[in-house]
Design an enzyme around this catalytic site. Structure first.
Site, PDB file in Angstrom:
ATOM      1  N   ASP A   1      14.525   3.035   5.055  1.00 54.21           N
ATOM      2  CA  ASP A   1      13.628   2.319   4.127  1.00 54.21           C
ATOM      3  C   ASP A   1      14.411   1.637   3.011  1.00 54.21           C
ATOM      4  O   ASP A   1      14.211   0.450   2.731  1.00 54.21           O
ATOM      5  CB  ASP A   1      12.616   3.289   3.503  1.00 54.21           C
ATOM      6  N   GLY A  45       3.237   3.995   5.340  1.00 52.10           N
ATOM      7  CA  GLY A  45       4.291   3.750   6.329  1.00 52.10           C
ATOM      8  C   GLY A  45       5.017   2.443   6.108  1.00 52.10           C
ATOM      9  O   GLY A  45       5.711   1.956   6.993  1.00 52.10           O
ATOM     10  N   LEU A  46       4.860   1.847   4.936  1.00 49.12           N
ATOM     11  CA  LEU A  46       5.485   0.539   4.686  1.00 49.12           C
ATOM     12  C   LEU A  46       6.665   0.650   3.723  1.00 49.12           C
ATOM     13  O   LEU A  46       7.180  -0.362   3.243  1.00 49.12           O
ATOM     14  CB  LEU A  46       4.445  -0.454   4.151  1.00 49.12           C
ATOM     15  N   GLY A  47       7.061   1.864   3.428  1.00 48.13           N
ATOM     16  CA  GLY A  47       8.256   2.071   2.601  1.00 48.13           C
ATOM     17  C   GLY A  47       8.058   1.705   1.142  1.00 48.13           C
ATOM     18  O   GLY A  47       8.998   1.258   0.480  1.00 48.13           O
ATOM     19  N   SER A  48       6.845   1.908   0.619  1.00 47.15           N
ATOM     20  CA  SER A  48       6.586   1.484  -0.767  1.00 47.15           C
ATOM     21  C   SER A  48       7.488   2.210  -1.765  1.00 47.15           C
ATOM     22  O   SER A  48       7.974   1.597  -2.720  1.00 47.15           O
ATOM     23  CB  SER A  48       5.116   1.675  -1.136  1.00 47.15           C
ATOM     24  N   SER A  49       7.767   3.490  -1.539  1.00 42.15           N
ATOM     25  CA  SER A  49       8.597   4.212  -2.511  1.00 42.15           C
ATOM     26  C   SER A  49      10.022   3.668  -2.506  1.00 42.15           C
ATOM     27  O   SER A  49      10.631   3.477  -3.562  1.00 42.15           O
ATOM     28  CB  SER A  49       8.574   5.719  -2.247  1.00 42.15           C
ATOM     29  N   ALA A  50      10.551   3.341  -1.326  1.00 42.41           N
ATOM     30  CA  ALA A  50      11.916   2.786  -1.264  1.00 42.41           C
ATOM     31  C   ALA A  50      11.962   1.400  -1.899  1.00 42.41           C
ATOM     32  O   ALA A  50      12.922   1.067  -2.601  1.00 42.41           O
ATOM     33  CB  ALA A  50      12.377   2.718   0.181  1.00 42.41           C
ATOM     34  N   PRO A  82       0.831  -1.211   0.000  1.00 42.56           N
ATOM     35  CA  PRO A  82       0.000   0.000   0.000  1.00 42.56           C
ATOM     36  C   PRO A  82       0.867   1.264   0.000  1.00 42.56           C
ATOM     37  O   PRO A  82       1.906   1.296   0.670  1.00 42.56           O
ATOM     38  CB  PRO A  82      -0.807  -0.105   1.288  1.00 42.56           C
TER      39      PRO A  82
HETATM   40  O1  PMV Z   1       6.267   6.184   6.980  1.00 42.22           O
HETATM   41  P1  PMV Z   1       7.480   5.920   6.206  1.00 42.22           P
HETATM   42  O2  PMV Z   1       7.545   4.577   5.603  1.00 42.22           O
HETATM   43  O3  PMV Z   1       7.748   6.992   5.214  1.00 42.22           O
HETATM   44  O4  PMV Z   1       8.685   5.910   7.277  1.00 42.22           O
HETATM   45  C1  PMV Z   1       9.227   7.095   7.771  1.00 42.22           C
HETATM   46  C2  PMV Z   1      10.195   6.823   8.876  1.00 42.22           C
HETATM   47  C3  PMV Z   1      10.729   8.088   9.533  1.00 42.22           C
HETATM   48  O5  PMV Z   1      11.603   7.653  10.599  1.00 42.22           O
HETATM   49  C4  PMV Z   1       9.604   8.895  10.134  1.00 42.22           C
HETATM   50  C5  PMV Z   1      11.490   8.966   8.560  1.00 42.22           C
HETATM   51  C6  PMV Z   1      12.828   8.382   8.115  1.00 42.22           C
HETATM   52  O6  PMV Z   1      13.332   8.858   7.088  1.00 42.22           O
HETATM   53  O7  PMV Z   1      13.393   7.513   8.808  1.00 42.22           O
END
Ligand code: PMV
Length: 319
Positions: A149, A102-107, A98
């Site tokens: 990520d 918050g699961l790092g999909s872009s990375a 998704p």
């Molecule tokens: O929510 P995400 O997957 O973009 O993770 C961000 C994690 C942070 O610690 C908030 C930012 C980062 O670059 O580490």
């Protein structure tokens, strides 16, 4: 010729946000993946296409916002002489991760694209190079990424990450416990949330530094608990970590309702994972309570994905 590369999604177990200011964090890969396949282009052009987003571009023409990071990878590899001559190709990006949750999909897509792109150009590479290139793409997506990520998507497994350095943790994951990723359905912009947290830190450094110190202590203790497979200890630390994230101002009514309902229905732990202000929470529960927990939180959740930590990072298939 067709080359495909897959890279996993990640969850942050401990230390998100604190990691941006140099504290350690613990993340792991999970069993959701992004896959990028690169094949010969039939018309001598460079075409990049995302199936899930329904966007496509030709290199050198107008680039939709969603595909800028891939163009950046191509241009970074050229400018750093990682590749010397571009071959025409057609890249197709697909992902079960998704977006903006918050699961790092872009990375994960950046890592999978980088690996397939380098393999297609016969460049010898390792995980470190892939992660470094994907990090450049991450900088386009949000201004001050910690690098966690792209690192997890490249290496996989459980990693402690601090200021660009990584340490692998061998984790014995007891089968008795299930992890759920619970998506609030509220997308958010990681860069904006990171900025907001940094501003709060700057306004209140004398207080916030203790919260950051506590976050570091949580990570140190969690490493021991993960190694020994002590789930009760991990769960308790996750709950404490969530409390610290609330104090950064990144929780929402939807997140708090889900966290509260999870715990009340018998889950061992529930916390934000990633940037917060929407996105996903992770819930840890004994399998015996699984159905009960899912039934309790379903009305509040946009999507619930049962997930497991995995040990695999980016992989390449030559088809
Ligand atoms: O929510 P995400 O997957 O973009 O993770 C961000 C994690 C942070 O610690 C908030 C930012 C980062 O670059 O580490």
């Amino acid at each position: 010729m067709k080359i495909c590369a897959s890279a996993p999604a990640k969850i942050i177990w401990f230390g998100e946000h604190f990691v941006v200011l140099g504290k350690p964090a613990i993340a792991s890969s999970i069993n959701l993946k992004a896959r990028v396949c690169i094949s010969n282009s039939i018309n001598d052009k460079i075409i990049i296409e995302s199936k899930d987003l329904g966007v496509k571009c030709i290199y050198g023409k107008d680039i939709p916002r969603e595909l800028i990071q891939f163009i950046h990878i191509v241009e970074y590899c050229l400018s750093e002489n990682i590749i010397t001559k571009l071959k025409p190709f057609h890249a197709i990006i697909e992902s079960s991760i998704p977006i903006a949750s918050g699961l790092g999909s872009s990375a994960s897509t950046a890592v999978a694209f980088t690996a397939a792109f380098l393999a297609y150009h016969d460049v010898s590479f390792n995980r470190e190079l892939i992660s470094r290139i994907a990090y450049e793409a991450e900088k386009i997506v949000h201004a001050k990424p910690s690098g966690i990520d792209n690192t997890i998507a490249s290496y996989g497994g459980f990693l402690v990450y601090q200021k660009g350095r990584i340490r692998r943790i061998r984790v014995r994951w007891p089968r008795k416990f299930q992890l759920l990723i619970v998506d609030t359905g509220m997308p958010r912009n990681t860069g904006k949330v990171v900025k907001m947290v940094l501003e709060r830190y700057q306004r209140n450094e004398d207080i916030m530094k203790y919260i950051y110190m506590a976050a570091e202590k949580i990570v140190r203790k969690a490493i021991k608990c993960l190694r020994s497979g002590n789930i009760e200890c991990i769960a308790e630390l996750m709950n404490i970590n969530h409390g610290l994230l609330v104090s950064l101002g990144i929780s929402t009514y939807e997140i708090e309702s889900l966290v509260h309902r999870s715990i009340m229905s018998g889950a061992l732990a529930a916390k934000i994972t990633g940037a917060g202000m929407g996105g996903s929470i992770i819930v840890l529960t004994d399998r015996i309570k699984l159905d009960h927990v899912i039934r309790a939180i379903s009305p509040l959740a946009y999507r619930i994905i049962p997930a497991s930590p995995t040990s695999q990072g980016v992989t390449i298939e030559r088809l």
